[in-house]
Design a protein around this motif. Structure first.
Motif, PDB file in Angstrom:
ATOM      1  N   VAL A   1       0.835  -1.206   0.000  1.00 33.43           N
ATOM      2  CA  VAL A   1       0.000   0.000   0.000  1.00 33.43           C
ATOM      3  C   VAL A   1       0.874   1.264   0.000  1.00 33.43           C
ATOM      4  O   VAL A   1       1.142   1.847   1.031  1.00 33.43           O
ATOM      5  CB  VAL A   1      -0.991  -0.005   1.199  1.00 33.43           C
ATOM      6  N   PRO A   2       1.305   1.705  -1.190  1.00 34.35           N
ATOM      7  CA  PRO A   2       2.063   2.949  -1.213  1.00 34.35           C
ATOM      8  C   PRO A   2       1.123   4.127  -0.956  1.00 34.35           C
ATOM      9  O   PRO A   2      -0.002   4.135  -1.458  1.00 34.35           O
ATOM     10  CB  PRO A   2       2.609   3.019  -2.644  1.00 34.35           C
ATOM     11  N   LEU A   3       1.566   5.097  -0.205  1.00 36.95           N
ATOM     12  CA  LEU A   3       0.801   6.332   0.073  1.00 36.95           C
ATOM     13  C   LEU A   3      -0.610   6.036   0.560  1.00 36.95           C
ATOM     14  O   LEU A   3      -1.603   6.356  -0.072  1.00 36.95           O
ATOM     15  CB  LEU A   3       0.708   7.186  -1.202  1.00 36.95           C
ATOM     16  N   GLU A   4      -0.664   5.439   1.700  1.00 34.23           N
ATOM     17  CA  GLU A   4      -1.925   4.914   2.217  1.00 34.23           C
ATOM     18  C   GLU A   4      -2.526   5.813   3.273  1.00 34.23           C
ATOM     19  O   GLU A   4      -1.856   6.689   3.801  1.00 34.23           O
ATOM     20  CB  GLU A   4      -1.619   3.535   2.832  1.00 34.23           C
ATOM     21  N   ASP A   5      -3.805   5.591   3.582  1.00 34.60           N
ATOM     22  CA  ASP A   5      -4.346   6.231   4.780  1.00 34.60           C
ATOM     23  C   ASP A   5      -4.410   5.180   5.876  1.00 34.60           C
ATOM     24  O   ASP A   5      -4.570   3.981   5.621  1.00 34.60           O
ATOM     25  CB  ASP A   5      -5.723   6.868   4.517  1.00 34.60           C
ATOM     26  N   GLY A   6      -4.248   5.682   7.106  1.00 35.88           N
ATOM     27  CA  GLY A   6      -4.073   4.778   8.244  1.00 35.88           C
ATOM     28  C   GLY A   6      -5.241   3.836   8.483  1.00 35.88           C
ATOM     29  O   GLY A   6      -5.047   2.683   8.874  1.00 35.88           O
ATOM     30  N   ASP A   7      -6.455   4.326   8.222  1.00 37.61           N
ATOM     31  CA  ASP A   7      -7.639   3.499   8.502  1.00 37.61           C
ATOM     32  C   ASP A   7      -7.585   2.157   7.782  1.00 37.61           C
ATOM     33  O   ASP A   7      -7.877   1.118   8.344  1.00 37.61           O
ATOM     34  CB  ASP A   7      -8.922   4.213   8.025  1.00 37.61           C
ATOM     35  N   ARG A   8      -7.227   2.245   6.505  1.00 36.95           N
ATOM     36  CA  ARG A   8      -7.271   1.006   5.730  1.00 36.95           C
ATOM     37  C   ARG A   8      -6.144   0.067   6.138  1.00 36.95           C
ATOM     38  O   ARG A   8      -6.301  -1.150   6.142  1.00 36.95           O
ATOM     39  CB  ARG A   8      -7.206   1.271   4.230  1.00 36.95           C
ATOM     40  N   THR A   9      -5.000   0.644   6.490  1.00 34.94           N
ATOM     41  CA  THR A   9      -3.900  -0.206   6.957  1.00 34.94           C
ATOM     42  C   THR A   9      -4.363  -0.996   8.181  1.00 34.94           C
ATOM     43  O   THR A   9      -4.168  -2.212   8.260  1.00 34.94           O
ATOM     44  CB  THR A   9      -2.673   0.666   7.315  1.00 34.94           C
ATOM     45  N   GLU A  10      -5.008  -0.281   9.113  1.00 33.24           N
ATOM     46  CA  GLU A  10      -5.508  -0.963  10.324  1.00 33.24           C
ATOM     47  C   GLU A  10      -6.529  -2.034   9.963  1.00 33.24           C
ATOM     48  O   GLU A  10      -6.485  -3.148  10.482  1.00 33.24           O
ATOM     49  CB  GLU A  10      -6.166   0.050  11.266  1.00 33.24           C
ATOM     50  N   ALA A  11      -7.444  -1.698   9.049  1.00 31.73           N
ATOM     51  CA  ALA A  11      -8.496  -2.652   8.676  1.00 31.73           C
ATOM     52  C   ALA A  11      -7.889  -3.893   8.014  1.00 31.73           C
ATOM     53  O   ALA A  11      -8.272  -5.024   8.324  1.00 31.73           O
ATOM     54  CB  ALA A  11      -9.491  -1.985   7.740  1.00 31.73           C
TER      55      ALA A  11
END
Ligand code: ATP
Length: 258
Positions: free
Chosen positions: A163-173
């Protein structure tokens, strides 16, 4: 149309200005959203402090990420507008070498934008592109943003997601769903970096070719699993914080460059 003001090649920030122009052009084509331009600025600021080069701790994370991609049963590279604008060719190269699918996944999702991004990827030589239109038919229940829409052939069933240049929410999910998440983010303080399984604190344009080389050179080696298991993301992020602090400290004492 690129800039109306030509960028002198010997301008000390020529490369950075050129990259900005690329993003502005992609913005005009509907590939990048205005918020993406702001996100780029945040990245640039961290790149400045990092010294605009790939550090040793980033290289360690890249090596681990390469190992994780080789060990993956179903790796997927998630692409947003900025990544398509800055590094479509590099994404495609990595996807070929790592056998990873490419999926478009956007925070500011519209079908028009998905199609524009798919066009950029196709023009750069991509084959199958997941996550476009009705193909993003599955939902990640843990998420509220449009990022929750994923392709059942891709991210939904992937075991490793880059996940390049990601937002934190989706990383957590994605982590909650048990996936290995490889992040590329210049900001070691972002929720993405803090929550990913492997955080590469570096510029996506420098990281992707290194990752491709890493996969090529590790493929077929015996110690791949050990490389993946020996990595401690929290310890590596602490190295990033220490590096930033040390660099600023040296500069504050009058060093010209460090
Ligand atoms: P989080 O939600 O993870 O806390 P955020 O709010 O910063 O992070 P975004 O707004 O999606 O998330 O920002 C994207 C991130 O991408 C920023 O942290 C920025 O540092 C990073 N970034 C921007 N350009 C680049 C680049 N070229 N290479 C690597 N990282 C980049």
């Amino acid at each position: 149309m690129l800039t109306s003001v030509p960028i002198p090649k010997n301008h000390p920030r020529a490369q950075s200005l050129f990259v900005r122009e690329k993003l502005v052009e992609a913005f005009r084509k509907g590939v990048v959203v205005p918020e993406g331009l702001i996100a780029h600025g945040r990245g640039e600021a961290f790149d400045y402090i990092l010294g605009e080069k790939t550090t040793d701790f980033a290289r360690k994370a890249v090596r681990t990420a390469a190992a994780a991609l080789i060990l993956a049963k179903k790796p997927v590279i998630s692409v947003n507008g900025n990544v398509a604008a800055l590094a479509s060719d590099k994404v495609i190269e990595l996807s070929k070498v790592a056998g990873a699918a490419i999926e478009i996944n956007l925070f500011y999702r519209t079908t028009k934008r998905e199609v524009a991004i798919a066009k950029v990827l196709r023009n750069a030589g991509a084959g199958q592109i997941l996550g476009v239109g009705e193909n993003a038919s599955s939902r990640i229940a843990e998420m509220l943003s449009e990022r929750r829409r994923v392709d059942p052939e891709g991210i939904l069933t992937a075991d490793v997601v880059l996940v390049p240049l990601e937002d934190g929410d989706r990383t957590e999910a994605l982590r909650k769903l048990g996936k290995t998440v490889i992040a590329i983010d210049l900001n070691p303080l972002s929720r993405t970096s803090l929550n990913a399984s492997i955080s590469i604190v570096d510029n996506v344009t420098r990281t992707l070719p290194l990752l491709t080389d890493g996969v090529k050179s590790l493929k077929g080696k015996k110690n791949i699993r050990k490389i993946a298991e020996d990595f401690n993301n929290q310890a590596n992020l602490r190295e990033a914080f220490a590096y930033l602090a040390k660099r600023l400290d040296k500069l504050s004492r009058g060093a010209n460059d460090v």
